[in-house]
Design an enzyme around this catalytic site. Structure first.
Site, PDB file in Angstrom:
ATOM      1  CG  ASP A   1      -8.585  32.746 -30.397  1.00 37.70           C
ATOM      2  OD1 ASP A   1      -7.534  32.066 -30.900  1.00 37.70           O
ATOM      3  OD2 ASP A   1      -9.575  32.020 -30.255  1.00 37.70           O
TER       4      ASP A   1
ATOM      5  CG  ASP B   1     -10.935  27.572 -29.361  1.00 33.83           C
ATOM      6  OD1 ASP B   1      -9.950  27.498 -29.805  1.00 33.83           O
ATOM      7  OD2 ASP B   1     -11.345  26.760 -28.207  1.00 33.83           O
TER       8      ASP B   1
ATOM      9  CD  GLU C   1      -9.990  25.695 -34.016  1.00 33.83           C
ATOM     10  OE1 GLU C   1     -10.734  25.792 -32.716  1.00 33.83           O
ATOM     11  OE2 GLU C   1      -9.066  25.004 -34.107  1.00 33.83           O
TER      12      GLU C   1
ATOM     13  CG  HIS D   1      -2.589  28.867 -32.082  1.00 36.03           C
ATOM     14  ND1 HIS D   1      -3.557  29.064 -32.800  1.00 36.03           N
ATOM     15  CD2 HIS D   1      -3.138  28.298 -30.796  1.00 36.03           C
ATOM     16  CE1 HIS D   1      -4.701  28.688 -32.573  1.00 36.03           C
ATOM     17  NE2 HIS D   1      -4.463  28.048 -31.197  1.00 36.03           N
ATOM     18  CG  ASP D   2      -4.190  24.759 -32.434  1.00 34.04           C
ATOM     19  OD1 ASP D   2      -5.364  25.401 -32.623  1.00 34.04           O
ATOM     20  OD2 ASP D   2      -3.688  24.981 -31.433  1.00 34.04           O
TER      21      ASP D   2
END
Ligand code: TEU
Ligand code: CA
Length: 536
Positions: A97, A200, A242, A315-316
C-alpha cells in the site's frame, strides 16, 4: 489482452489486526509469515499489505514518516525481506500500500519544509499566506477527519494544506522533485521483489487548490502516465488505484491498457449509495438493490478493456456481511451469496481479511474502546454540536472503520488466537463461533465457498472475460456472462424475503455453486440470500 492478475484472487491484510507473533497485542510481519500456508490453501495469488512503513500511527500507517523503513511494532526490514521471499517462494505475489498524496508531519521532508519559507523542501507541500484577517484561503472544505483542511504553521506564519489529519500534510504533486522522489521510492520497493502497489487516494494527486479541484484534477493522467513510464514500463508489476471519485468514464481513462496509467482501480459507487446526502456514512441509508443493479450494469458494460477491482469491504468499510448481507439470521448464507456475486463479475476479486469466514461488525458502547482517528474526531465534533451520544454511536456501530479492524479470528482460544498479549483493539466476542479453526473443519463453511470460487475463476474463463447482460427482474439480481460457447447465469436474492423467478428456459448443465443446497430448476422460489450460479 489477458493478464495473469485478471483471474487472480487478492487478499487484503491489515497488518495491525492479522496475527501478533511477539505478544505485544499488535499484528506484525512475522505473524503474517506464520499464516501464509493458510492463504495459499485458500488459493490466494496476490496479497495486498496495508502500510507497514515507519509512521507515528496517527492514521495506523497512512501517515508515513519514512517510506524505506519498517515501523518497529511491525518488525524489521529483514522481516520484510523474509515475508517477500516467503510469498514469492509460494508462487504468490505481494503488493504494498503506497500513500503518495500526503506524508506524516513527522516525515523529514515536512520537518525541513517547516524550517523556513526558503527551505528547499518548502514546495514539497502546499502553503498559503493568511488573508488580512489571518484566515486561511476561502477554498476550505472540511477535512475527511474533521476540522479545516488548512493548519497554521506558527513558525513560518503560513497555512499548510491537508485533506486528512493535520498530521498528514498533502504533498505538492506539481513539484517535479516530489514526482521524482516518489518514483525513486516505487523503484526501490520493486527492486526488493514486490509485484506492485495499491495506490492510496491516487485520484487526489492531480489536485488544483486554487481552482478548488481535489479529485480527478487536470494533471492526474499525465502524472499517472509519467509514473508508469518511470517505474512500471516493461515490468510485470501491477497497480490498483483507490479512486473514490471514479465513474466508468474516468475509470476507462485510468485503466485502459493502451493508456499506460493504472492496471485497475477500486470504485466506490456501491459504498457511496449507502451515504446520507447530508451526514454521509454516519447516518447510513438502506442498501438499494435497484440502485445497485443500475450501477452494476454500468460498471460491467461501460469500461471497454479497462479493469476494476471487485470488493465488498476493506479496512475503511464496515464488514460486508453486516452491510450488504444479514449477520443476524442469515450470516453464512448471505456471506456466501455476496462471494458468489463478487466472483461472477468482470474484475479482479479482493477479499478483505476475515470476509472468508464471515466476520461481522462489532458494537462497543464506549467511545474509549475505539481507536480510529476518523471515528474519534467525528465523535468529538458531533458531541460539540450537541448530537446525543446514542445517535453518534449508532453511526459508528454501522459504519465506523474499526468494524473492519478488530483482530482476525483464528480460533476459539483467548483473543481468538490473534495474540496472547493485550489486543490493541477489542476482539469481537463472537470469535468463539466465528473463527478459522471452525471454518476449516466445516465442509459447508464460507471459507470453502471462497476456496471453490477462487479455483472456479482460474478455470472458467467466462467469469473473467465473458460479456455481461443484466436480465431485468424485480428485487432479484439476474445476469448472464457469455464467452464463445460458454454461458454462465447468476440468479441471486440479496434480500431476507423469498422471491419468485420465472425463467424463459429451464435448460441448464449444472448448478456450479450455490449459497444453499443445489436446486433442480432455474425457475421457482429463491430463498432469502440464495445465490445460484448455473452453467447453461
Ligand atoms: O482512504 C481514503 C478515504 O477517503 C477514506 O478515508 C474515506 O474518506 C473514509 O474511510 C470514508 O469513511 C485512504 C485509506 O484507505 C484510509 O485508510 C486512510 O485513512 C486515508 O486514505 C488517508 O490516507
Ligand atoms: Ca506484535
Amino acid at each position: 489482452m489477458k493478464q495473469w492478475w485478471h483471474s487472480a484472487a487478492v487478499y487484503q491484510v491489515y497488518p495491525r489486526s492479522f496475527q501478533d507473533s511477539n505478544s505485544d497485542g499488535i499484528g506484525d510481519l512475522n505473524g503474517i509469515i506464520s499464516r501464509l500456508d493458510y492463504l495459499e490453501k485458500l488459493g490466494i495469488t496476490i496479497i495486498w499489505l496495508c502500510p507497514v512503513y515507519a509512521s507515528p500511527m496517527a492514521d495506523n500507517g497512512y501517515d508515513i514518516s519514512d517510506y524505506c523503513s519498517i515501523a518497529p511494532e511491525y518488525g524489521t526490514m529483514d522481516d520484510m525481506k523474509s515475508l517477500i521471499s516467503a510469498i514469492n517462494a509460494r508462487g504468490m505475489h505481494l503488493i504494498m500500500d503506497l500513500v503518495l498524496n500526503h506524508t506524516s508531519s513527522a516525515h523529514p521532508w515536512f520537518k525541513e519544509a517547516c524550517q523556513s519559507k526558503q527551505n528547499p523542501y518548502r514546495d514539497f507541500y502546499i502553503w498559503r499566506a493568511p488573508d488580512s484577517d489571518g484566515n486561511p484561503p476561502s477554498f476550505n472544505p472540511a477535512s475527511h477527519f474533521g476540522g479545516s483542511m488548512w493548519t497554521l504553521d506558527n513558525a513560518t506564519g503560513e497555512y499548510y494544506f491537508h485533506q486528512f489529519a493535520s498530521a498528514q500534510p498533502d504533498l505538492n504533486w506539481r513539484n517535479p522533485d516530489v514526482q521524482q522522489e516518489a518514483h525513486k521510492i516505487i523503484n526501490w520497493w520493486l527492486a526488493k521483489g514486490i509485484s506492485g502497489f495499491r495506490l492510496d487516494v491516487i485520484d487526489l494527486l492531480g489536485k488544483d487548490i486554487d481552482a478548488g479541484i481535489l479529485a480527478n484534477g487536470p494533471q492526474l493522467h499525465k502524472l499517472l502516465r509519467n509514473m508508469n513510464e518511470q517505474c512500471f514500463a516493461g515490468q510485470q508489476a501491477i497497480t490498483v488505484g483507490e479512486v473514490w471519485s471514479a465513474t466508468p468514464m474516468t475509470a476507462k481513462l485510468m485503466t485502459r491498457p493502451a493508456r499506460q496509467e493504472l492496471s485497475m482501480l477500486f470504485q466506490f459507487e456501491h459504498i457511496l449509495q449507502l451515504h446520507h446526502p447530508e451526514h454521509g456514512k454516519w447516518q447510513p441509508v438502506p442498501f438499494s438493490i435497484a440502485a445497485y443493479k443500475q450501477q452494476l450494469e454500468r460498471w460491467q458494460t461501460q469500461i471497454d478493456d479497462g479493469w476494476v477491482a471487485q470488493f465488498w469491504g476493506n479496512h475503511d468499510l464496515p464488514r460486508a456481511v453486516s452491510t450488504f448481507g444479514n449477520s443476524t439470521h442469515w450470516r453464512e448464507r448471505s456471506a456466501k451469496a455476496l462471494a458468489i456475486l463478487q466472483f461472477s463479475l468482470k474484475g479482479t476479486p479482493y477479499i478483505y481479511q476475515g470476509e472468508e469466514i464471515g466476520m461481522t461488525n462489532i458494537t462497543l458502547d464506549s467511545i474509549e474502546d475505539y481507536r480510529d482517528i476518523e471515528t474519534l474526531n467525528h465523535y468529538q465534533e458531533k458531541r460539540a454540536q450537541g448530537w446525543p451520544h446514542e445517535d453518534i454511536m449508532n453511526g459508528i456501530h454501522q459504519h465506523g472503520r474499526d468494524n473492519a479492524r478488530t483482530p482476525m479470528q483464528w480460533n476459539s482460544d483467548a483473543n481468538a488466537g490473534f495474540t496472547d498479549g493485550q489486543p490493541w483493539l477489542t476482539v469481537n466476542s463472537n470469535y468463539t463461533s466465528i473463527n478459522v479453526g471452525q471454518a476449516l473443519v466445516d465442509p459447508n463453511s464460507i471459507y470453502y465457498c471462497y476456496q471453490q470460487l477462487i479455483a472456479l475463476r482460474k478455470a472458467w474463463q467466462v467469469l473473467v472475460y465473458g460479456s455481461f447482460q443484466m436480465l431485468a427482474h424485480n428485487e432479484l439480481i439476474v445476469f448472464k456472462r457469455q464467452l464463445e460457447g460458454d454461458t454462465a447465469l447468476l440468479v441471486i436474492n440479496l434480500t431476507d424475503q423469498a422471491l419468485q423467478y420465472d425463467s424463459s428456459s429451464d435448460a441448464f448443465n449444472e448448478v456450479v455453486i450455490s449459497s444453499v443446497d443445489k436446486r433442480e430448476t432455474i425457475s421457482g422460489t429463491y430463498q432469502p440470500y440464495e445465490a445460484a450460479l448455473f452453467s447453461l
